[in-house]
Design a protein around this motif. Sequence first.
Motif, PDB file in Angstrom:
ATOM      1  N   GLU A   1      27.400  19.533 -17.872  1.00  0.00           N
ATOM      2  CA  GLU A   1      26.977  19.206 -19.335  1.00  0.00           C
ATOM      3  C   GLU A   1      27.836  18.151 -19.686  1.00  0.00           C
ATOM      4  O   GLU A   1      28.905  18.131 -19.302  1.00  0.00           O
ATOM      5  CB  GLU A   1      27.060  20.480 -20.128  1.00  0.00           C
ATOM      6  CG  GLU A   1      26.514  21.646 -19.715  1.00  0.00           C
ATOM      7  CD  GLU A   1      24.865  21.855 -20.189  1.00  0.00           C
ATOM      8  OE1 GLU A   1      24.621  20.782 -20.900  1.00  0.00           O
ATOM      9  OE2 GLU A   1      24.258  22.841 -19.530  1.00  0.00           O
ATOM     10  N   VAL A   2      27.355  17.188 -20.552  1.00  0.00           N
ATOM     11  CA  VAL A   2      28.006  16.155 -21.177  1.00  0.00           C
ATOM     12  C   VAL A   2      27.912  16.022 -22.517  1.00  0.00           C
ATOM     13  O   VAL A   2      26.794  15.990 -23.180  1.00  0.00           O
ATOM     14  CB  VAL A   2      27.756  14.842 -20.430  1.00  0.00           C
ATOM     15  CG1 VAL A   2      28.444  13.603 -20.772  1.00  0.00           C
ATOM     16  CG2 VAL A   2      27.834  14.899 -18.937  1.00  0.00           C
TER      17      VAL A   2
ATOM     18  N   PRO B   1      28.211  24.745 -28.390  1.00  0.00           N
ATOM     19  CA  PRO B   1      26.900  25.453 -28.408  1.00  0.00           C
ATOM     20  C   PRO B   1      26.635  26.773 -27.333  1.00  0.00           C
ATOM     21  O   PRO B   1      25.936  27.318 -27.460  1.00  0.00           O
ATOM     22  CB  PRO B   1      26.012  24.287 -27.915  1.00  0.00           C
ATOM     23  CG  PRO B   1      26.780  23.279 -27.388  1.00  0.00           C
ATOM     24  CD  PRO B   1      28.169  23.501 -27.791  1.00  0.00           C
ATOM     25  N   PHE B   2      27.554  26.704 -26.488  1.00  0.00           N
ATOM     26  CA  PHE B   2      27.683  27.737 -25.363  1.00  0.00           C
ATOM     27  C   PHE B   2      29.163  27.754 -24.826  1.00  0.00           C
ATOM     28  O   PHE B   2      29.860  27.030 -24.879  1.00  0.00           O
ATOM     29  CB  PHE B   2      26.558  27.217 -24.433  1.00  0.00           C
ATOM     30  CG  PHE B   2      26.725  25.820 -23.852  1.00  0.00           C
ATOM     31  CD1 PHE B   2      27.550  25.304 -23.155  1.00  0.00           C
ATOM     32  CD2 PHE B   2      25.480  24.981 -24.259  1.00  0.00           C
ATOM     33  CE1 PHE B   2      27.600  24.215 -22.684  1.00  0.00           C
ATOM     34  CE2 PHE B   2      25.616  23.833 -23.992  1.00  0.00           C
ATOM     35  CZ  PHE B   2      26.406  23.150 -23.187  1.00  0.00           C
ATOM     36  N   ASN B   3      29.161  28.892 -24.097  1.00  0.00           N
ATOM     37  CA  ASN B   3      30.613  29.064 -23.049  1.00  0.00           C
ATOM     38  C   ASN B   3      30.578  27.958 -22.327  1.00  0.00           C
ATOM     39  O   ASN B   3      29.616  27.756 -21.326  1.00  0.00           O
ATOM     40  CB  ASN B   3      30.596  30.405 -22.371  1.00  0.00           C
ATOM     41  CG  ASN B   3      30.580  31.590 -23.576  1.00  0.00           C
ATOM     42  OD1 ASN B   3      30.817  31.433 -24.637  1.00  0.00           O
ATOM     43  ND2 ASN B   3      30.055  32.754 -22.906  1.00  0.00           N
ATOM     44  N   MET B   4      31.791  27.295 -21.849  1.00  0.00           N
ATOM     45  CA  MET B   4      31.917  26.507 -20.865  1.00  0.00           C
ATOM     46  C   MET B   4      33.332  26.227 -20.382  1.00  0.00           C
ATOM     47  O   MET B   4      34.183  26.392 -21.102  1.00  0.00           O
ATOM     48  CB  MET B   4      31.104  24.822 -21.111  1.00  0.00           C
ATOM     49  CG  MET B   4      31.960  24.331 -22.296  1.00  0.00           C
ATOM     50  SD  MET B   4      31.468  22.763 -22.981  1.00  0.00           S
ATOM     51  CE  MET B   4      31.786  21.750 -21.527  1.00  0.00           C
ATOM     52  N   LEU B   5      33.365  25.618 -19.370  1.00  0.00           N
ATOM     53  CA  LEU B   5      34.776  25.166 -18.662  1.00  0.00           C
ATOM     54  C   LEU B   5      34.874  23.639 -18.488  1.00  0.00           C
ATOM     55  O   LEU B   5      33.950  23.174 -18.004  1.00  0.00           O
ATOM     56  CB  LEU B   5      34.818  25.715 -17.275  1.00  0.00           C
ATOM     57  CG  LEU B   5      36.192  25.523 -16.511  1.00  0.00           C
ATOM     58  CD1 LEU B   5      37.357  26.135 -17.110  1.00  0.00           C
ATOM     59  CD2 LEU B   5      35.877  25.858 -14.868  1.00  0.00           C
TER      60      LEU B   5
ATOM     61  N   ASP C   1      41.327  25.528 -21.036  1.00  0.00           N
ATOM     62  CA  ASP C   1      39.892  24.556 -20.829  1.00  0.00           C
ATOM     63  C   ASP C   1      38.828  25.546 -20.882  1.00  0.00           C
ATOM     64  O   ASP C   1      37.611  24.895 -20.598  1.00  0.00           O
ATOM     65  CB  ASP C   1      40.104  23.829 -19.214  1.00  0.00           C
ATOM     66  CG  ASP C   1      40.281  25.098 -18.224  1.00  0.00           C
ATOM     67  OD1 ASP C   1      40.585  26.295 -18.309  1.00  0.00           O
ATOM     68  OD2 ASP C   1      40.145  24.419 -17.175  1.00  0.00           O
ATOM     69  N   ASP C   2      38.876  26.645 -21.187  1.00  0.00           N
ATOM     70  CA  ASP C   2      37.698  27.813 -21.216  1.00  0.00           C
ATOM     71  C   ASP C   2      37.146  27.663 -22.778  1.00  0.00           C
ATOM     72  O   ASP C   2      38.059  27.697 -23.683  1.00  0.00           O
ATOM     73  CB  ASP C   2      38.033  29.135 -20.817  1.00  0.00           C
ATOM     74  CG  ASP C   2      38.955  29.608 -21.732  1.00  0.00           C
ATOM     75  OD1 ASP C   2      40.017  28.759 -21.796  1.00  0.00           O
ATOM     76  OD2 ASP C   2      39.158  30.496 -22.137  1.00  0.00           O
ATOM     77  N   ILE C   3      35.986  27.376 -22.959  1.00  0.00           N
ATOM     78  CA  ILE C   3      35.335  27.204 -24.181  1.00  0.00           C
ATOM     79  C   ILE C   3      34.449  28.294 -24.491  1.00  0.00           C
ATOM     80  O   ILE C   3      33.630  28.653 -23.462  1.00  0.00           O
ATOM     81  CB  ILE C   3      34.682  25.882 -24.427  1.00  0.00           C
ATOM     82  CG1 ILE C   3      35.841  24.471 -24.053  1.00  0.00           C
ATOM     83  CG2 ILE C   3      34.140  25.665 -25.822  1.00  0.00           C
ATOM     84  CD1 ILE C   3      36.972  24.742 -24.981  1.00  0.00           C
ATOM     85  N   ASN C   4      34.605  29.060 -25.530  1.00  0.00           N
ATOM     86  CA  ASN C   4      33.573  30.038 -26.015  1.00  0.00           C
ATOM     87  C   ASN C   4      32.417  29.481 -26.781  1.00  0.00           C
ATOM     88  O   ASN C   4      32.899  28.584 -27.834  1.00  0.00           O
ATOM     89  CB  ASN C   4      34.197  31.298 -26.556  1.00  0.00           C
ATOM     90  CG  ASN C   4      35.123  32.119 -25.547  1.00  0.00           C
ATOM     91  OD1 ASN C   4      34.990  31.942 -24.172  1.00  0.00           O
ATOM     92  ND2 ASN C   4      36.112  32.734 -25.897  1.00  0.00           N
TER      93      ASN C   4
END
Length: 167
Positions: free
Chosen positions: A45-46, A70-74, A134-137
């Motif tokens: 994702e970018v 908008p979503f969980n991401m690393l 770096d983990d995004i919820n």
Amino acid sequence: DISFTNTVNDKTLKFVVNDGSGNDKTATLTAATTGDVLQLKGIEEVFIVACSDEVSNLTTGDGKATFAAPFNMLITGVKASVTTTPAGSNIEVAIRRIRSGTPAEVLSTNITIEPNEETSRTATNPPVINTSNDDINIDDIIAIDIDAVGSSRAGKGLKVTIFGYRT
């Protein structure tokens, strides 16, 4: 057309492609459903975030741009670009993750754009992701801060790009 049919109630698709040198490259996609929407995990994702307008000099400060994830991401990578290059000194950009009101630095080495450069891609000290943060919820606030703008000429038109994968 290519069609994939799930026949074993498994949400994972595995793709193996030969890179032409005899090495297999593998990508695994995991499908998550939310309502009637299929989301594929494992695809990069970018986000490209405008942190200023195109004509005004950059100024330092926290929260020059913020958004809710908008979503969980690393987060796996970051870069920045400007339309007017800095002179005299670097532009320096920090990224914070704010979760339940508590900020955490996403980068252990901030993004820099060196004098007379348009991007951070060739920076002497490239940005380093802080793997502790770096983990995004979903709904974490991502804040982009400008710590330096150039000394004899401030940059203009800052955009920050964040790369990552859904988790």
